[in-house]
Write a protein that holds these residues in place. Structure first.
Motif, PDB file in Angstrom:
ATOM      1  N   ALA A  49       0.840  -1.192   0.000  1.00 31.05           N
ATOM      2  CA  ALA A  49       0.000   0.000   0.000  1.00 31.05           C
ATOM      3  C   ALA A  49       0.877   1.245   0.000  1.00 31.05           C
ATOM      4  O   ALA A  49       2.029   1.221   0.444  1.00 31.05           O
ATOM      5  CB  ALA A  49      -0.902  -0.001   1.228  1.00 31.05           C
ATOM      6  N   LEU A  50       0.317   2.349  -0.491  1.00 27.95           N
ATOM      7  CA  LEU A  50       1.072   3.599  -0.551  1.00 27.95           C
ATOM      8  C   LEU A  50       1.576   4.003   0.824  1.00 27.95           C
ATOM      9  O   LEU A  50       2.661   4.561   0.957  1.00 27.95           O
ATOM     10  CB  LEU A  50       0.190   4.702  -1.144  1.00 27.95           C
ATOM     11  CG  LEU A  50       0.873   6.040  -1.428  1.00 27.95           C
ATOM     12  CD1 LEU A  50       2.028   5.856  -2.394  1.00 27.95           C
ATOM     13  CD2 LEU A  50      -0.129   7.048  -1.972  1.00 27.95           C
ATOM     14  N   ALA A  51       0.794   3.684   1.854  1.00 25.39           N
ATOM     15  CA  ALA A  51       1.193   4.029   3.220  1.00 25.39           C
ATOM     16  C   ALA A  51       2.469   3.294   3.637  1.00 25.39           C
ATOM     17  O   ALA A  51       3.157   3.711   4.560  1.00 25.39           O
ATOM     18  CB  ALA A  51       0.064   3.703   4.192  1.00 25.39           C
ATOM     19  N   GLN A  52       2.788   2.203   2.933  1.00 22.37           N
ATOM     20  CA  GLN A  52       3.990   1.423   3.252  1.00 22.37           C
ATOM     21  C   GLN A  52       5.128   1.723   2.280  1.00 22.37           C
ATOM     22  O   GLN A  52       6.098   0.964   2.192  1.00 22.37           O
ATOM     23  CB  GLN A  52       3.665  -0.065   3.203  1.00 22.37           C
ATOM     24  CG  GLN A  52       2.667  -0.523   4.252  1.00 22.37           C
ATOM     25  CD  GLN A  52       2.315  -1.988   4.065  1.00 22.37           C
ATOM     26  OE1 GLN A  52       1.530  -2.356   3.207  1.00 22.37           O
ATOM     27  NE2 GLN A  52       2.946  -2.831   4.872  1.00 22.37           N
ATOM     28  N   GLU A  55       8.663   1.772   3.766  1.00 20.85           N
ATOM     29  CA  GLU A  55       9.156   0.426   4.055  1.00 20.85           C
ATOM     30  C   GLU A  55       9.626  -0.260   2.777  1.00 20.85           C
ATOM     31  O   GLU A  55      10.658  -0.950   2.767  1.00 20.85           O
ATOM     32  CB  GLU A  55       8.039  -0.386   4.713  1.00 20.85           C
ATOM     33  CG  GLU A  55       8.434  -1.794   5.108  1.00 20.85           C
ATOM     34  CD  GLU A  55       7.278  -2.575   5.704  1.00 20.85           C
ATOM     35  OE1 GLU A  55       7.380  -3.812   5.754  1.00 20.85           O
ATOM     36  OE2 GLU A  55       6.275  -1.954   6.116  1.00 20.85           O
ATOM     37  N   ALA A  56       8.876  -0.051   1.693  1.00 23.25           N
ATOM     38  CA  ALA A  56       9.238  -0.660   0.417  1.00 23.25           C
ATOM     39  C   ALA A  56      10.557  -0.091  -0.103  1.00 23.25           C
ATOM     40  O   ALA A  56      11.423  -0.836  -0.586  1.00 23.25           O
ATOM     41  CB  ALA A  56       8.128  -0.434  -0.601  1.00 23.25           C
ATOM     42  N   ALA A  75      20.192   5.890  -2.987  1.00 21.35           N
ATOM     43  CA  ALA A  75      19.033   6.658  -3.472  1.00 21.35           C
ATOM     44  C   ALA A  75      17.735   6.114  -2.896  1.00 21.35           C
ATOM     45  O   ALA A  75      16.860   6.885  -2.446  1.00 21.35           O
ATOM     46  CB  ALA A  75      18.996   6.631  -4.997  1.00 21.35           C
ATOM     47  N   SER A  76      17.579   4.800  -2.874  1.00 22.72           N
ATOM     48  CA  SER A  76      16.355   4.194  -2.344  1.00 22.72           C
ATOM     49  C   SER A  76      16.220   4.437  -0.846  1.00 22.72           C
ATOM     50  O   SER A  76      15.122   4.726  -0.345  1.00 22.72           O
ATOM     51  CB  SER A  76      16.341   2.686  -2.631  1.00 22.72           C
ATOM     52  OG  SER A  76      16.299   2.438  -4.020  1.00 22.72           O
ATOM     53  N   SER A  77      17.333   4.331  -0.124  1.00 23.52           N
ATOM     54  CA  SER A  77      17.302   4.536   1.326  1.00 23.52           C
ATOM     55  C   SER A  77      16.970   5.986   1.669  1.00 23.52           C
ATOM     56  O   SER A  77      16.202   6.264   2.604  1.00 23.52           O
ATOM     57  CB  SER A  77      18.647   4.144   1.942  1.00 23.52           C
ATOM     58  OG  SER A  77      18.910   2.774   1.720  1.00 23.52           O
ATOM     59  N   ARG A  78      17.525   6.916   0.905  1.00 22.80           N
ATOM     60  CA  ARG A  78      17.229   8.329   1.153  1.00 22.80           C
ATOM     61  C   ARG A  78      15.775   8.658   0.824  1.00 22.80           C
ATOM     62  O   ARG A  78      15.149   9.480   1.501  1.00 22.80           O
ATOM     63  CB  ARG A  78      18.198   9.208   0.361  1.00 22.80           C
ATOM     64  CG  ARG A  78      19.627   9.100   0.863  1.00 22.80           C
ATOM     65  CD  ARG A  78      20.599  10.037   0.174  1.00 22.80           C
ATOM     66  NE  ARG A  78      21.969   9.738   0.543  1.00 22.80           N
ATOM     67  CZ  ARG A  78      22.527  10.046   1.699  1.00 22.80           C
ATOM     68  NH1 ARG A  78      21.818  10.692   2.625  1.00 22.80           N
ATOM     69  NH2 ARG A  78      23.789   9.731   1.963  1.00 22.80           N
ATOM     70  N   LYS A  79      15.247   8.005  -0.195  1.00 21.45           N
ATOM     71  CA  LYS A  79      13.832   8.191  -0.512  1.00 21.45           C
ATOM     72  C   LYS A  79      12.965   7.659   0.631  1.00 21.45           C
ATOM     73  O   LYS A  79      11.963   8.283   1.008  1.00 21.45           O
ATOM     74  CB  LYS A  79      13.491   7.458  -1.813  1.00 21.45           C
ATOM     75  CG  LYS A  79      12.038   7.633  -2.263  1.00 21.45           C
ATOM     76  CD  LYS A  79      11.696   9.077  -2.570  1.00 21.45           C
ATOM     77  CE  LYS A  79      10.274   9.225  -3.060  1.00 21.45           C
ATOM     78  NZ  LYS A  79       9.906  10.649  -3.306  1.00 21.45           N
ATOM     79  N   ASP A  86      12.160   8.069  10.382  1.00 22.14           N
ATOM     80  CA  ASP A  86      12.555   7.160  11.459  1.00 22.14           C
ATOM     81  C   ASP A  86      12.691   5.714  10.982  1.00 22.14           C
ATOM     82  O   ASP A  86      12.615   4.780  11.793  1.00 22.14           O
ATOM     83  CB  ASP A  86      11.532   7.226  12.602  1.00 22.14           C
ATOM     84  CG  ASP A  86      11.547   8.563  13.315  1.00 22.14           C
ATOM     85  OD1 ASP A  86      12.592   9.231  13.301  1.00 22.14           O
ATOM     86  OD2 ASP A  86      10.498   8.951  13.878  1.00 22.14           O
ATOM     87  N   ASP A  87      12.911   5.504   9.712  1.00 27.12           N
ATOM     88  CA  ASP A  87      13.067   4.140   9.204  1.00 27.12           C
ATOM     89  C   ASP A  87      14.484   3.650   9.510  1.00 27.12           C
ATOM     90  O   ASP A  87      15.451   4.083   8.892  1.00 27.12           O
ATOM     91  CB  ASP A  87      12.801   4.098   7.694  1.00 27.12           C
ATOM     92  CG  ASP A  87      12.670   2.677   7.177  1.00 27.12           C
ATOM     93  OD1 ASP A  87      13.652   1.908   7.317  1.00 27.12           O
ATOM     94  OD2 ASP A  87      11.596   2.315   6.671  1.00 27.12           O
TER      95      ASP A  87
END
Length: 205
Positions: A49-52, A55-56, A75-79, A86-87
């Motif tokens: 879901a967009l809310a996740q 996490e994705a 790039a993915s982690s910064r996004k 807080d991820d």
């Protein structure tokens, strides 16, 4: 989308084959499948879901890091952190990228942040201890090692089959002069994962 004009019989009897790329480019999918074959990890497609989304992105960043694609991992982690500041997985991945690249100063802040966000995440203590030791920050390195030594017994009570955690524990025990306990934990790790390169390497040392 309109449904494809294909019946189940067409697929069963080989009249057609359908290939789709649910996300990313075909090259991204090919990379994923190649990694799955090399590593023995079963590839899986998952809709979230967009809310996740954070996490994705964090999971994608970690996967890119494991695959050795550090620019994409960063790039993915910064996004992920744009979406969720807080991820802890995104911070950990960034720390691992810096550490692997020998950028120890830059690795400090992400590892410290992981510990703030997820105090029970034992790998971050080991990473922080190694980073501080490499920078000559003896006191902080020893503190992180002590925290790891305190944390791992409780973790292993709840996760007795985690061979890598046992190996981390064995290394930490050895570094603290507890040789017999270190040998015992290293032996348990080897029994659990006799073919794990990380376990084999550290047992040999």
């Amino acid at each position: 989308f309109d449904p494809l004009p294909i019946t189940p019989g067409d697929l069963l009897f080989g009249n057609f084959s359908v290939i789709g790329h649910p996300s990313g480019t075909s090259a991204d999918i090919e990379d994923t499948m190649h990694f799955a074959v090399q590593s023995g990890v079963r590839a899986r497609i998952e809709e979230m879901a967009l809310a996740q989304a954070a996490e994705a992105y964090a999971a994608m960043g970690l996967s890119y890091f494991i695959w050795g694609k550090f620019d994409e991992a960063s790039a993915s982690s910064r996004k992920a952190l744009e979406l969720d500041p807080d991820d802890f997985i995104a911070f950990w991945t960034l720390g691992r990228i810096h550490f692997t690249n020998g950028e120890l100063e830059q690795a400090l802040a992400p590892f410290r942040r992981v510990i703030e966000l997820k105090p029970g995440f034992y790998a971050a203590y080991a990473d922080l201890a190694q980073t501080c030791a490499g920078l000559g920050r003896k006191e902080e390195a020893e503190k992180a090692a002590r925290q790891l030594l305190e944390l791992l017994p409780n973790y292993l009570l709840q996760n007795p089959d985690d061979s890598r955690a046992r190996m981390y524990y064995a290394i930490t025990l050895a570094e603290n002069g507890l040789k017999e306990d270190a040998i015992r934990e290293g032996g348990k790790a080897l029994e659990l994962s006799p073919d794990d390169p990380m376990v084999l390497y550290n047992c040999a040392c």
